[in-house]
Design an enzyme around this catalytic site. Structure first.
Site, PDB file in Angstrom:
ATOM      1  N   GLU A 199       0.901 -27.130  46.674  1.00 22.13           N
ATOM      2  CA  GLU A 199       1.801 -26.401  47.578  1.00 22.13           C
ATOM      3  C   GLU A 199       2.945 -25.727  46.834  1.00 22.13           C
ATOM      4  O   GLU A 199       3.453 -24.699  47.264  1.00 22.13           O
ATOM      5  CB  GLU A 199       2.376 -27.339  48.655  1.00 22.13           C
ATOM      6  CG  GLU A 199       1.431 -27.538  49.827  1.00 22.13           C
ATOM      7  CD  GLU A 199       2.119 -28.010  51.102  1.00 22.13           C
ATOM      8  OE1 GLU A 199       3.239 -28.555  51.029  1.00 22.13           O
ATOM      9  OE2 GLU A 199       1.519 -27.844  52.185  1.00 22.13           O
ATOM     10  N   HIS A 247     -17.935 -42.709  35.208  1.00 20.25           N
ATOM     11  CA  HIS A 247     -19.331 -42.741  35.638  1.00 20.25           C
ATOM     12  C   HIS A 247     -19.609 -41.667  36.695  1.00 20.25           C
ATOM     13  O   HIS A 247     -20.556 -41.783  37.462  1.00 20.25           O
ATOM     14  CB  HIS A 247     -19.681 -44.120  36.193  1.00 20.25           C
ATOM     15  CG  HIS A 247     -19.560 -45.209  35.184  1.00 20.25           C
ATOM     16  ND1 HIS A 247     -20.644 -45.762  34.550  1.00 20.25           N
ATOM     17  CD2 HIS A 247     -18.467 -45.831  34.656  1.00 20.25           C
ATOM     18  CE1 HIS A 247     -20.238 -46.685  33.702  1.00 20.25           C
ATOM     19  NE2 HIS A 247     -18.916 -46.754  33.746  1.00 20.25           N
ATOM     20  N   LYS A 286      -1.688 -22.735  61.151  1.00 20.76           N
ATOM     21  CA  LYS A 286      -0.933 -23.474  62.172  1.00 20.76           C
ATOM     22  C   LYS A 286      -0.867 -22.681  63.470  1.00 20.76           C
ATOM     23  O   LYS A 286      -1.035 -23.228  64.559  1.00 20.76           O
ATOM     24  CB  LYS A 286       0.500 -23.760  61.668  1.00 20.76           C
ATOM     25  CG  LYS A 286       0.589 -24.898  60.667  1.00 20.76           C
ATOM     26  CD  LYS A 286       2.059 -25.254  60.405  1.00 20.76           C
ATOM     27  CE  LYS A 286       2.173 -26.228  59.237  1.00 20.76           C
ATOM     28  NZ  LYS A 286       3.569 -26.486  58.866  1.00 20.76           N
TER      29      LYS A 286
END
Lengths: 433, 433
Positions: free
Chosen positions: A274, A295, A406
């Site tokens: 951000e 792994h 938003k």
């Protein structure tokens, strides 16, 4: 905090930074440091975050959570999202559960939420609800659901809830009406930089962790800021990350060798993405975990593109958990050492294996996972991020690109007319089923 | 499984793939499909994984865990690492805990291990220990510690342990000596492709999940394989990822909109990184989580470099968790809807916001989080990965680059002479403290 950038030098890695380049970069670090110091002194927006160790009052937090002493708190549930949840999760995660388990409701997933509220002993669960505006849809929806669950069980939520919010808005009103302990979010501090404030420290206080120690660690980080990357661990990290990104490391893998730093890696991911992800720049933060991801991700890191910086983060000391002796053939070499020895060997081997493959990597260490070291680590990463932002010339403390979504979501939910919501219906489809 | 690649077309995104290019690529998909079919039919190394839905016997697994019926199992602890742990965690994570919680010991972190063994009700905890060779250092060290904890509490671990391993090695010997239920790891299947086998299904069986349903879902995926990416969802995903990587999407963000698919994102990260991260190629898998990471990563995805593919993964149906009505000003639009509605709106808004920013994204959907759909999802991703490997021309089923570090670690632990261990001491240092 100790930062070793030796494996990011051009003598080891590609991309890598030459010592001469670092010397030249250090002149820019000195200028950036002046800018940062001025910002801190004047408590400018964003820079104010780096004054938090001084500005946050541990007593205020501890007094606010005192009423919870009447309850035998077994679990602390943080209700927030993004910077309103990750700081608390990171601090409490790194220090361990203390006297009460750490739980976070930072998503609006119905299965998870229902299961969590089913599993938690609500009578013994404290809730910390955090939203600066008091209107964050995810947080408020979750809080309404949580409150309902308490009421359904006949447990008084008002005796178990602490609110951290801005000077007004629905959460402030609620706190006033119900006489809840209410704390202020700090002024001028974006959520992702607020770990060392009320936002990040309330759960730790409830769990009995050393809040003053966390702030003292932050203060040690504050005092270590200086005009040269060769003297300041935080700036060494910020400057090398900037220089590696310029040279092609468009990804920044954060790989703690500690399970208790898993939330830290998430916190880093938000801080970095951000703050620095703008103007077509910004390393993609990639979360990994040692030794497990050896792994999983190591094959790619060694044999894939050289477009990554790997930063290892580790405590130097571990509690001793001995590996029992065994006479099983081929395994006897393990017996008599500890899990910590094994983890350390895996770490050193992995670090060397990246260096041998010429992939740039950085080692960040703290002494151990205690309050001071964790406070210093968080502060150091914030300062590294702010420095990187200065060197990149981006606006570190805003996040304008998230507003579009938003507005679209709010429109879809019937919360008003937003043209962004219309774009959703126009989606280009090529469905294969 | 439904795969929508509309938002990865060049009419929407940069990088993006034109419809003409996809048509041409589809000819290569047809050839690759023939190669894959031949590999499956002949049970060639690696390709054998795509025959698992047929080759895995649910009855064998269910019979092996029957002795645990004598115990009231509350928790299942998988001891393994990498592919020996992630498949089980993914399956059990996606289906939820069922009759017993899911726990995984896939690291050698002393703090976490000690705390976990302290917290688990060992008398009611089943252990599934997995290592093909029976000598994996991390797994065996952890198992020795676990066994010790049972003995210290006076709980008989032999009544609670199921072993999955190869035809010989220390774990096989132990199983024989102690008369433990022991299952075979499948032949010719690398760990990261073994979710739909004994390796991944034992914990699910103990938890009472529908093992046959998981395999039936896998079989549906098997039957959907066809010679065209326009007819086969798995190939659509594999081909578009390949084409986007060729055009600059060096990162592949896996962003489930479901908390219960968090382990899935980790599983994907291993599958993609170890299989395709070679020869200077391979997308870096990046794990994200919706809606949470909208408040963390979205700024970067929209405003940073166009070097990413974002793949959303989501169930189409959610359990209903209503958001209580509220008269709080500015929030009343939330009341009366459900958390699932909110999650869906956030998803659609985020997908549209990436499309509006021109970042390529793909939508993968399943009907719901049940055994069939989860089996199909895992199979589909494996087939996508195998197809991408064919198109890239890499050796999908090996992971040669991890050997260096394994030898170095073993040398450091006194398990033999390895020149790689010497490199550790020669580290280039530039320490800032």
């Amino acid at each position: 905090m100790y930062v070793d950038i030796g494996n990011a030098l051009s003598s080891v890695a590609t991309p890598g930074v030459s010592c001469d380049s670092l010397e030249r970069l250090d002149e820019r670090v000195a200028d950036a440091h002046e800018r940062i110091e001025r910002g801190i002194t004047d408590r400018e927006f964003g820079y104010a975050a780096l004054a938090l160790p001084e500005d946050t009052d541990a007593d205020v937090i501890e007094t606010a959570v005192e009423p919870l002493d009447d309850i035998d708190v077994d679990a602390v549930l943080t209700v927030g999202i993004g910077g309103s949840a990750l700081g608390a999760a990171t601090v409490s995660g790194a220090l361990g559960p203390g006297s009460a388990g750490t739980f976070v409701l930072d998503n609006v997933d119905p299965r998870r939420t229902a299961r969590l509220l089913d599993d938690l002993p609500l009578a013994d669960t404290a809730v910390h609800v955090v939203s600066r505006s008091g209107t964050t849809a995810e947080t408020l929806a979750n809080f309404l659901v949580v409150r309902d669950a308490y009421e359904a069980e006949g447990v008084d939520w008002t005796e178990r809830t602490v609110v951290t919010t801005g000077p007004d808005g629905p959460l402030r009103t609620l706190a006033d009406e119900e006489d809840l302990p209410a704390l202020d979010v700090p002024d001028g501090v974006p959520g992702r930089f607020s770990a060392l404030s009320t936002v990040g420290l309330v759960p730790a206080a409830i769990q009995g962790h050393d809040v003053s120690g966390l702030l003292a660690g932050g203060q040690a980080g504050r005092e270590s800021l200086s005009g040269s990357l060769f003297d300041c661990p935080a700036y060494a990290l910020g400057a090398i990350s900037y220089a590696l990104e310029e040279r092609g490391a468009s990804q920044h893998v954060c790989m703690p060798y500690s399970e208790d730093l898993e939330f830290f890696a998430e916190w880093f991911a938000q801080l970095w993405a951000e703050s620095l992800g703008k103007d077509g720049l910004g390393q993609t933060p990639v979360r990994a975990l040692g030794a497990t991801d050896q792994h999983s991700q190591l094959q790619l890191y060694r044999a894939g593109r050289h477009d990554k910086q790997v930063t290892f983060v580790r405590p130097r000391e571990h509690p001793a958990v001995p590996i029992p002796e065994t006479d099983v053939e081929g395994l006897s070499y393990l017996g008599g050492s500890t899990l910590g020895d094994l983890l350390d060997a895996e770490f050193e081997a992995t670090e060397a294996s990246l260096a041998a493959a010429g992939l740039p990597n950085v080692r960040v260490e703290i002494d151990r996972l205690d309050a001071e070291s964790v406070g210093e680590l968080l502060y150091g990463y914030e300062a590294a991020c702010v420095l990187a932002g200065e060197l990149m010339g981006v606006e570190t403390f805003t996040q304008p690109a998230v507003e579009w979504g938003k507005r679209a979501a709010r429109g879809l939910l019937g919360g008003g007319e937003f043209e962004e919501a219309d774009a959703v219906a126009e989606k280009q489809r090529l469905l294969v089923e």
